[in-house]
Design an enzyme around this catalytic site. Structure first.
Site, mmCIF file in Angstrom:
data_model
loop_
_atom_site.group_PDB
_atom_site.id
_atom_site.type_symbol
_atom_site.label_atom_id
_atom_site.label_comp_id
_atom_site.label_asym_id
_atom_site.label_seq_id
_atom_site.Cartn_x
_atom_site.Cartn_y
_atom_site.Cartn_z
ATOM 1 N N GLY A 132 -6.108 1.937 12.738
ATOM 2 C CA GLY A 132 -5.582 0.582 12.740
ATOM 3 C C GLY A 132 -6.383 -0.329 11.840
ATOM 4 O O GLY A 132 -5.830 -1.223 11.225
ATOM 5 N N CYS A 163 -0.617 -0.433 -5.095
ATOM 6 C CA CYS A 163 0.284 0.713 -4.986
ATOM 7 C C CYS A 163 0.595 1.053 -3.538
ATOM 8 O O CYS A 163 1.341 1.982 -3.259
ATOM 9 C CB CYS A 163 -0.344 1.942 -5.654
ATOM 10 S SG CYS A 163 -1.829 2.526 -4.807
ATOM 11 N N ASP A 216 -10.245 -0.321 9.360
ATOM 12 C CA ASP A 216 -10.666 0.202 8.074
ATOM 13 C C ASP A 216 -11.024 1.680 8.091
ATOM 14 O O ASP A 216 -10.740 2.413 7.175
ATOM 15 C CB ASP A 216 -11.830 -0.632 7.566
ATOM 16 C CG ASP A 216 -11.413 -2.087 7.417
ATOM 17 O OD1 ASP A 216 -10.449 -2.320 6.679
ATOM 18 O OD2 ASP A 216 -12.006 -2.954 8.053
#
Lengths: 445, 445
Positions: B127, B72, B129
């Site tokens: 940028g 999604c 995780d």
């Protein structure tokens, strides 16, 4: 703290407001007051015009959701049922209360333990506005909240600001004035054209980011997905010491209750939308108040919702507040009830006055479903409900007016009781002016 | 750390698994391995049956969204465009990088500054995780991530677990193994009947909560709204010292790249759904592989997605990992590209092997739109991509198999280059077995 430019879309406004603030009567304005001024000027002069951006004249951000703002919350009774299995005692962190009620009610007595980490504050879960977690690092706590909802005003830039102010409000309600990080939660609508998406979403993001800068913090992460409805929200986090927090539990008999923003935002944004989208309801509204009064209420609501509760939180320390919450999706009554149930002392909150944006009380009599006069109407980015010693309340209100330029009201008293909210039979509605001259007053023109 | 009971819905399973683990060959199983065992047994024996809960036999959680899991996400190029104005240098926190790319790409060179708080690590924005924010409290950092998506499997309890594992994965990718708090993000579907809502949402919450307990953390807050699509996610936060973090930036020429979970989850969950909802696509799939192979791949995918990357993160410290990321919505290629762009050294990541859940590579040849063989297919709660010294990789893989019972693979090498991902022309697909006997092997039966 440096201030960043606020209106990238219209740099001239910065100059205008800087000038205005210099001529506004010798007050030492804080950066927050400066930002309030910006918001008032923006609302008066620069609201989003879809045509200016090459979009269809009929484009309305609020058409990209069926539920508005904090009105999208799952009703409180249903929510408590859904989350009831989160109420079990945690298995592996005896100090942490996982009641998981997502701003739902929490009974006093479930959070009386002391931390295993030798912390001076007890952990609390999500019964109130933010959770508070004792950390492995001695004397430090993580205060944290998350909130997201759908558009309730048509100006995307202001919608971003309202969202950010609404998220931050939950940590301000705990007396925490400095946010260490914001994450942004975003969903772009499936129904946007690519052009709409590329114009609207950056404006929302810009508003969120500018509001974060006003609050002296920044956005360092988030998640963006595709959804039927536009979705906006965030997470606010602060790592604090115990003295930075005012636990929402020390109301005393004889205290008074102060509310720092007027009620009626939900009915104002709905009535405004009906004027263009719902002829039947528009007709009913017009039978009571002229269109311009609705538009004024809408502007006053936007102004109120973009304003940070940060000064209100700072002054909680200065004026020895005993407890506070912020008034959002469950309405004044719902949040007051959450707060009173969390008190150490056997008290009731007795509400005598309802400050409501002008004309919204009379509109709500025609649309009683909102429950505005019963305190059940959802508010978005509402004010703080602060419990103050009786002799400090006037000072708190006066100083808040000096800093933010806006009024606050004593709306009730703390009396002996059994942790209930008592709705006075002689409830007085305070009409809060919403004319353009009132917005003007805020920005010192 | 105490363990909490995992299966409130079926307490007998705990006994079964405890017995199984005692007879599993003398290994000293960690609690995590125990949980892996639980998940495997659950998937084999106890998947959600709507009839058992009094719901219609046709009830499918995945019908309450049109987009699945990490699929999604807004496509990476569109997202970068939307968020580009968050890339400006921050005005009031010179130490904090507000690139706001929500797991998007970040060019090396924007985060080389040292903190004003005399911290040893540089702040990073989103940028990669997680964001990492130096705190006002000396030597401490806030590591934080948020992630939410829509159902991609039909079992609500496992969906809660997958969501939680997926959120935590972002802090594990930074080498952070202990989460201090989780907030839960939830939306119940407008289209649920009240009965469906009251059965499904608590199961999702229970799964999320049980997975949090497996990870040694807890859920202390969140927000629940109403939305067209069921939405689930969360925020994970940890307050850490510099030695708790492995910054994703120190890959060296000669290192190897290890992947800790197989690819192909997205195509497995889609193909499984087609069997019952899309006759045309089902026919195409059946022309290649039998139904039972699709169901096996689906079960293998669920097993993989519920597994925490926590041991993979712990072992990053033990085996001197130089950098890592987790593989989710942008696929292996996208996340590898984000990671390589963030490296201090001038390196390329050369990918030679694609470990893919059995039969999914061949299915993907018929449905090339997923981009699985190009590394573009979204993964949900995917593995860590870990950059390790060449002589430590075998030990890392062996120890991870001992702890989690599952394989990991060397999939590439770090070579001199200009921070690009190089897709080997002789790419080898490793078929990762997905038969029931393989699930059985995981839980030691």
């Amino acid at each position: 703290m440096l201030r960043s430019p606020l209106f990238h879309t219209d740099p001239e406004l910065s100059h205008t407001c800087a000038y205005l603030s210099e001529s506004s009567g010798g007050l030492t304005l804080t950066p927050d007051r400066m930002n309030s001024d910006h918001n008032a000027v923006y609302i008066k002069t620069n609201l989003f015009d879809p045509i200016k951006y090459g979009l269809d004249a009929s484009f309305r951000l609020t058409n990209f959701t069926e539920l508005k703002g904090c009105g999208c919350k799952v009703p409180r009774d249903q929510l408590l049922k859904l989350l009831e299995n989160l109420n079990e005692a945690p298995a592996d962190r005896g100090n942490s209360h996982q009641n998981g009620q997502h701003n739902g009610a929490k009974q006093r007595g479930t959070n009386g333990e002391k931390s295993a980490y030798d912390s001076s504050l007890s952990a609390i879960g999500v019964g109130l506005d933010s959770c508070l977690i004792p950390l492995r690092h001695k004397g430090l706590y993580l205060v944290q909240t998350t909130d997201f909802f759908y558009p309730l005003v048509d100006d995307p830039y202001l919608m971003g600001k309202i969202t950010c102010a609404n998220v931050l409000s939950d940590i301000y309600a705990m007396g925490v004035t400095d946010c260490d990080n914001l994450l942004m939660i975003l969903a772009t609508s499936q129904k946007f054209t690519p052009k709409e998406r590329d114009i609207i979403m950056p404006l929302i993001i810009q508003g969120f980011k500018d509001c974060a800068a006003e609050a002296g913090t920044s956005v360092n992460g988030g998640q963006t997905v595709i959804n039927p409805w536009v979705t906006i929200g965030g997470t606010a986090s602060a790592v604090v010491r115990s003295e930075d927090v005012i636990m929402p539990e020390d109301a005393e008999i004889g205290d008074v209750l102060v509310l720092t923003k007027p009620l009626g935002t939900q009915i104002a944004v709905n009535a405004h939308q009906w004027l263009t989208t719902n002829p039947e309801r528009a007709e009913k509204v017009r039978a009571i108040v002229p269109d311009e009064s609705i538009r004024q209420a809408y502007r006053r609501a936007m102004y109120s919702m973009t304003r940070l509760n940060r000064n209100a939180a700072r002054l909680m320390h200065q004026f020895s507040a005993h407890a506070a919450t912020d008034v959002t999706g469950f309405g004044l009554f719902g949040h007051a009830e959450n707060l009173v149930r969390n008190q150490h002392n056997s008290v009731n909150f007795v509400i005598h006055n309802l400050p409501i944006i002008a004309n919204m009380a009379v509109v709500s009599r025609t649309f009683p479903g909102f429950g505005l006069l019963q305190g059940n109407s959802a508010e978005s980015s509402g004010g703080l409900l602060v419990c103050l010693p009786r002799d400090r309340a006037a000072g708190y209100i006066e100083e808040l007016r000096r800093l933010d330029g806006t009024p606050a009201w004593i709306i009730g008293t703390v009396e002996e009781g059994d942790r209930r909210v008592v709705w006075s039979e002689k409830m007085r509605v305070i009409e809060v002016p919403s004319g353009d001259e009132d917005l003007t007053a805020f920005c010192g023109i």
